[in-house]
Design an enzyme around this catalytic site. Structure first.
Site, PDB file in Angstrom:
ATOM      1  N   ASP A   1       0.819  -1.133   0.039  1.00 26.22           N
ATOM      2  CA  ASP A   1       0.089  -0.039  -0.003  1.00 26.22           C
ATOM      3  C   ASP A   1       0.990   1.290  -0.050  1.00 26.22           C
ATOM      4  OD1 ASP A   1       1.072  -0.227   2.622  1.00 26.22           O
ATOM      5  OD2 ASP A   1      -0.840  -0.752   3.608  1.00 26.22           O
TER       6      ASP A   1
ATOM      7  N   ASN B   1      -7.560  -2.896  14.306  1.00 24.52           N
ATOM      8  CA  ASN B   1      -8.825  -3.134  13.999  1.00 24.52           C
ATOM      9  C   ASN B   1      -8.868  -4.210  13.058  1.00 24.52           C
ATOM     10  OD1 ASN B   1      -7.964  -2.111  11.544  1.00 24.52           O
ATOM     11  ND2 ASN B   1      -9.481  -0.198  11.530  1.00 24.52           N
TER      12      ASN B   1
ATOM     13  N   HIS C   1      -7.192  -4.742  10.145  1.00 20.68           N
ATOM     14  CA  HIS C   1      -6.950  -4.322   8.916  1.00 20.68           C
ATOM     15  C   HIS C   1      -5.551  -4.958   8.229  1.00 20.68           C
ATOM     16  CE1 HIS C   1      -4.655  -0.457  10.118  1.00 20.68           C
ATOM     17  NE2 HIS C   1      -3.821  -1.072   9.431  1.00 20.68           N
TER      18      HIS C   1
ATOM     19  N   GLU D   1      -9.570  -1.890   5.292  1.00 24.97           N
ATOM     20  CA  GLU D   1     -10.232  -1.608   6.662  1.00 24.97           C
ATOM     21  C   GLU D   1     -11.746  -2.430   7.007  1.00 24.97           C
ATOM     22  OE1 GLU D   1      -8.892   0.316   8.776  1.00 24.97           O
ATOM     23  OE2 GLU D   1      -8.034   2.061   7.893  1.00 24.97           O
TER      24      GLU D   1
END
Length: 243
Positions: free
Chosen positions: A67, A136, A138, A143
């Site tokens: 990313d 979380n 990800h 996400e």
């Protein structure tokens, strides 16, 4: 899934580096999928040491990073392109032309993502994909959502992710709110996946991701369906998985 508990961060980093080093030694022209963040810094340091001591060579290796922030130039100190140069590429004998990071400077999100996805497919596919694990759940910048993203895409970063990354910027308002990221489908096409996580703060998400239900609300949980996953965590991150 192979779940390995290391004593501490240093041992986790060495064990993870050994997995990558073994692949590079066995297949010198392998394609590595790489990740950024504080967790893999230790294993990159180990790989740099291995290369500088002549134990492995990156001469024929190609890389594709997960990313990149949308809107950052390659030379921005907080870009992932810059991170990779500082922690790995500038310190090993890799051909920089064989390293690939999504082009965060391209304002055309559709084109940037399509081009990156096409390049990965044209390469023949990733042999080993390294992943960190967000608080979380990800992976990359995928996400929590209602569905699993299939291919490289532009995502809106959640507030929790922006806050977690703000420690690297002078002010939280400087943190980009979007990123280009390999999709879950892109990640799942890798032949092997290696996940690293450390610290008590990751204990709950490690348990949820690898021992809980598979749901796009915990993106990393999809890895339970991959045929070849190695998860390496330290004792603190594994503390809720025992028993």
């Amino acid at each position: 899934m192979e779940f390995i508990v290391a004593k501490n961060y240093e041992e986790m980093s060495r064990k993870a580096a050994d997995v990558i080093a073994e692949l590079v030694a066995r297949k010198p022209s392998c394609i590595l999928g790489l990740a950024t963040g504080s967790t893999p810094e230790g294993l990159y340091a180990q790989l740099v040491k291995d290369c500088q001591e002549g134990k492995i060579s990156f001469k024929d290796v190609s890389t594709y990073n997960l990313d990149e922030y949308r809107g950052l130039e390659n030379d921005h100190p907080q870009s992932y392109h810059y991170f990779m140069e500082q922690h790995l590429f500038n310190h090993v004998n890799i051909d920089l032309a064989a390293t690939h990071v999504p082009d965060g400077s391209n304002p055309d999100a559709a084109a940037a993502c399509a081009d990156y996805e096409a390049a990965i497919k044209a390469s023949g596919g990733v042999d080993l994909q390294l992943l960190g694990l967000g608080h979380n759940g990800h992976i990359g910048f995928n996400e929590p959502a209602d569905t699993f993203a299939k291919e490289t895409n532009c995502v809106e970063l959640t507030r929790s992710t922006i806050e977690a990354n703000s420690r690297l910027f002078d002010h939280i308002d400087e943190v980009p709110t979007q990123a280009y990221t390999m999709g879950i489908g892109t990640i799942m096409r890798a032949a092997k996946i290696l996940v690293v996580a450390n610290g008590q703060g990751k204990a709950q998400i490690v348990r949820d991701a690898f021992f809980g239900p598979v749901t796009p609300q915990v993106p990393a949980s999809i890895l339970q369906f991959h045929p070849d996953v190695t998860v390496i965590v330290d004792e603190a991150a594994a503390s809720l998985c025992q028993g």
